[in-house]
Design an enzyme around this catalytic site. Sequence first.
Site, short mmCIF file in Angstrom:
data_model
loop_
_atom_site.label_atom_id
_atom_site.label_comp_id
_atom_site.label_asym_id
_atom_site.label_seq_id
_atom_site.Cartn_x
_atom_site.Cartn_y
_atom_site.Cartn_z
CE LYS A 1 -11.38 1.11 6.65
NZ LYS A 1 -10.70 0.18 5.71
CG LEU B 1 -2.05 -1.01 1.25
CD1 LEU B 1 -2.83 -0.91 2.55
CD2 LEU B 1 -3.00 -0.84 0.07
#
Length: 342
Positions: A160, A63
């Site tokens: 998130k 990532l």
Amino acid sequence: MSKVLVTGGSGFVGTHVILKLLEAGHEVRTTVRDLSREPEVRATLGAAGADPGDRLTFFSADLEKDGGWAEAVAGCEYVHHVASPFPQAQPKDENELIRPAREGTLRVLGAACDSGVKRVVITSSFAAIGYGHGQRDTPYTEADWTDPEGPAVQPYMKSKTLAERAAWDFIAREGNGMELAVVNPVGIFGPALNGDLSTTIFLVKTMLEGKMPGTPRLYLGVVDVRDVADLHLRAMTDPAAAGERFLAVEGEAMSFHQMAMVLRERLGPAAAKVPKRELPDWLIRLLAIFNPLAREAVPRLGIEASASNEKARRMLGWTPRSREEAIVASAESLIALGLIGR
């Protein structure tokens, strides 16, 4: 059948999404940071009854790095972006979570867009919906967003929220017609497939091992991982899902005490060490002076953040298992895998 990429294929949700895709007949690609994990993931899938053979291919991608994403996504019609850091304890520096979550999401979306992917399904979280607002009496819906600067918003919730916001901004700004759908699960329970346990499954393990003298007055929404995977596939293929968010939740939030009682009632002697009593808030606040986990719990004591699954049911025909079945399945899998006491 389609060629589909699943990021984070070695994780709890990612593995279940792969199982569901294979069951539906798709050709699956998945990313792991280290290709040496391929035999382990294949063994996990095999133990769950899948024999993917050459219908499953592994790619190395991180990532936080650009390399590998273009190759992984090339030729895919759909992408499930499941990978995201989820620690059992919050980091001292919130950017340890925010950076890979947000930048990783943008890397995946950029590679998918460049490759001509039709639709990306992102695994976001209730953490991007229901925090920073204090107690409220009505259930949260997909129209709600966590306030990243609100009270008691921890780094994971912030990561998130910012990652999902960045995804929608990307699609609006440079998506070039690529579709996006987002799944926002609450606490994910259900059968563990190996010893790499999620935070929620670890909670069940802690209860079964008697390492929790009593339950704090905390509440958590519950959903089974198999139903989360099912919702991912519905969000991938249903035309109505494009441009939409879907809460993955079954019923009202449960207290830790209610979860403990479900384990005791359904598992009998196997749950003999599960706590029977709920601890008073003052004791948790006292423990917080010395214990970081208790300190994290204090701002959420007594807050029941329930969410509605009406949209997923109405638009996609999604029908989740009961909360009790999800919690019991977690415990039974831990016992079957011989992980209690280890």
